[in-house]
Design a protein around this motif. Structure first.
Motif, short mmCIF file in Angstrom:
data_model
loop_
_atom_site.label_atom_id
_atom_site.label_comp_id
_atom_site.label_asym_id
_atom_site.label_seq_id
_atom_site.Cartn_x
_atom_site.Cartn_y
_atom_site.Cartn_z
N ALA A 6 0.85 -1.14 0.02
CA ALA A 6 0.07 -0.02 -0.02
C ALA A 6 1.02 1.10 0.06
O ALA A 6 2.06 1.19 0.37
CB ALA A 6 -0.75 0.05 1.38
N LEU A 8 0.45 5.57 0.84
CA LEU A 8 -0.52 6.62 0.79
C LEU A 8 0.47 7.92 0.94
O LEU A 8 1.27 8.21 1.99
CB LEU A 8 -0.97 6.58 2.37
N LEU A 32 -4.00 4.36 -1.71
CA LEU A 32 -4.97 4.79 -0.66
C LEU A 32 -4.95 6.38 -0.64
O LEU A 32 -3.99 7.10 -0.92
CB LEU A 32 -4.34 4.51 0.85
N VAL A 41 -9.71 2.76 5.45
CA VAL A 41 -8.25 2.37 5.19
C VAL A 41 -7.92 1.04 5.98
O VAL A 41 -7.09 0.24 5.57
CB VAL A 41 -7.17 3.61 5.77
#
Length: 107
Positions: A6, A8, A32, A41
């Motif tokens: 992931a 972000l 994300l 999330v």
């Protein structure tokens, strides 16, 4: 290879480098959005079986408070050469190609 990673980060060159690094390592990227609620999330991280998340300074605290048992990579640490222990900590979680890719970009 094949891990879900992931990330972000704010939309910037780091966003693009994250995608390229993850793909070049043979992993799957899971983007994300900053505006997602914390519960969403958490759901995405659990559902995708995320073991590593790449983030930036602006989102680090949020990620740190949201994640359990997920290794966090701060792009700023890579940029500021605070990466000596990075290989030891994360080499068994990510393909070495991803680490090499980031080092080639920033060192």
């Amino acid at each position: 290879i094949g891990e879900n990673v992931a990330f972000l980060t704010k939309r910037s060159e780091s966003y693009l480098f994250s995608i390229l690094g993850i793909l070049s390592a043979g992993a799957v990227y899971v983007p994300l959005e900053e505006k997602l609620p914390e519960e969403r999330v958490k759901f995405i991280l659990n559902d995708a079986n995320i073991k590593v998340i790449i983030t930036d300074d602006e989102n680090y605290k949020r990620v740190e408070n949201t994640t359990d048992n997920i290794k966090i990579i701060n792009i700023s640490d890579i940029l500021n050469n605070k990466i000596e222990n990075f290989f030891i900590s994360f080499s068994n979680l990510l393909n070495q190609k991803l680490l090499n890719y980031y080092l080639q970009l920033y060192l």
